[in-house]
Motif scaffolding. Structure first.
Motif, short mmCIF file in Angstrom:
data_model
loop_
_atom_site.label_atom_id
_atom_site.label_comp_id
_atom_site.label_asym_id
_atom_site.label_seq_id
_atom_site.Cartn_x
_atom_site.Cartn_y
_atom_site.Cartn_z
N GLN A 99 0.87 -1.18 0.00
CA GLN A 99 0.00 0.00 0.00
C GLN A 99 0.91 1.23 0.00
N ILE A 100 0.90 1.97 -1.09
CA ILE A 100 1.83 3.09 -1.27
C ILE A 100 1.09 4.41 -1.15
N GLU A 101 1.70 5.34 -0.43
CA GLU A 101 1.12 6.68 -0.29
C GLU A 101 2.20 7.73 -0.52
N SER A 102 1.94 8.62 -1.44
CA SER A 102 2.85 9.73 -1.71
C SER A 102 2.58 10.86 -0.72
N VAL A 103 3.65 11.42 -0.15
CA VAL A 103 3.51 12.49 0.83
C VAL A 103 4.20 13.74 0.31
N SER A 104 3.47 14.82 0.22
CA SER A 104 4.03 16.10 -0.23
C SER A 104 4.27 16.99 0.98
N LEU A 105 5.50 17.46 1.14
CA LEU A 105 5.82 18.34 2.25
C LEU A 105 5.27 19.75 2.05
N ARG A 106 4.67 19.99 0.90
CA ARG A 106 4.04 21.29 0.66
C ARG A 106 2.71 21.41 1.40
N LYS A 107 2.16 20.27 1.83
CA LYS A 107 0.90 20.28 2.57
C LYS A 107 1.19 20.53 4.05
N SER A 108 0.39 21.36 4.68
CA SER A 108 0.64 21.76 6.07
C SER A 108 0.52 20.59 7.04
#
Length: 301
Positions: free
Chosen positions: A25-34
């Motif tokens: 189960q893969i989830e991409s995480v963007s550090l641009r989101k607070s």
């Protein structure tokens, strides 16, 4: 099994996500989101690809590199420590060790001599990470790839392909070299093996590279074979080529000193440590097969 990937928007991240999607189960995480820290909840593994790569236009500053490659890594590591994840795979770079030349395959024990702010910031992140205490149930794996290539690659290999596929004469045949690369297929394979067998992989730094090195002249022949372009190969005097490259340091030219070193210098890397730990005899894709796959992906554009 939840795996989160930080910095997944780049070509490496997109390909790694695709490699792992069928098994985890893969989830991409963007550090641009607070609220990006909340994504670490319930994670089993963290793959950190956040960072700033080489900037050939020369507009990035020291602070740009150290913020992206060191400060953000610190934040991600702290979230890893407080999360349920037991494994963090941090993708560093061979540039943290050496950026231009080594005629002897580099191992993890070699002394580091990064040259650019990119390499120095990558090495600073390695040092900081290895200095942090780890709970007994957590592991930190730092991977050092050389040049990575595959679908979506926008680096020097793509520039070389554009040159050769248009039938433009290749002027650097006088330089004989060997260089280690890693295809995104072998990269993804090793990531998957580390996750699946993390109980046998000790915390530390590991070099990941294809099993074979390839010369730039061989690379030219691979591109020509795939594109059907015969082209002309020129053996211009090395002194003249180096002069042109120095001119490219001052004014915008396709060739500058750093790019020349990366196209013509010998840079060899050993992958014996990671293969020994994972009990792998050979990687699934040879260096030549990986380069052919990448060239084919360029042709589909």
């Amino acid at each position: 099994m939840k795996i989160i990937v930080t910095g997944a928007s780049g070509f490496i991240g997109q390909n790694i996500m695709e490699h792992l999607a069928g098994s985890f189960q893969i989830e991409s995480v963007s550090l641009r989101k607070s609220d990006w820290q909340h994504s670490f909840q319930g994670a089993f593994t963290v793959i950190n690809l956040v960072g700033k790569a080489h900037n050939h236009k020369g507009v990035a500053t020291k602070n740009d590199y150290f913020y992206a490659n060191l400060e953000l890594t610190k934040q991600i590591f702290q979230c890893f420590i407080t999360s349920s994840a037991t494994l963090m795979i941090h993708v560093s770079s061979l540039a943290a060790l050496e950026e231009f030349e080594s005629t002897i395959p580099l191992t993890e024990e070699n002394s580091c001599a990064p040259d650019s702010w990119y390499g120095k910031s990558k090495r600073a992140a390695e040092i900081w990470l290895l200095d942090q205490p780890l709970p007994e149930n957590k592991k930190l794996i730092i991977l050092r790839p050389p040049m990575v290539h595959g679908p979506g690659d926008k680096g020097n290999l793509g520039l070389l392909y554009n040159l050769i596929s248009k039938g433009i004469p290749y002027p650097l045949a006088a330089f004989n070299n060997l260089r280690s690369f890693i295809s995104i297929d072998n990269f993804g394979f090793l990531i998957k093996q580390i996750i699946s067998h993390q109980e046998i992989v000790p915390t530390g730094i590991y070099h990941i590279t294809d099993d074979e090195a390839v010369s730039t002249n061989d690379l030219i022949e691979i591109i020509r074979a795939q594109t059907g372009k015969k082209g002309i190969t020129l053996s211009l005097p090395k002194a003249f080529v180096k002069l042109v490259a120095k001119t490219g340091d001052l004014i915008p030219l396709p060739l500058n000193t750093n790019r020349l070193k990366k196209l013509t210098g010998t840079l060899l890397v050993s992958n014996k440590k990671i293969k020994s730990v994972l009990k792998i005899e050979k990687l699934p894709i040879t260096a030549r097969e990986g380069l052919v796959n990448t060239i084919k992906s360029f042709q589909k554009k």
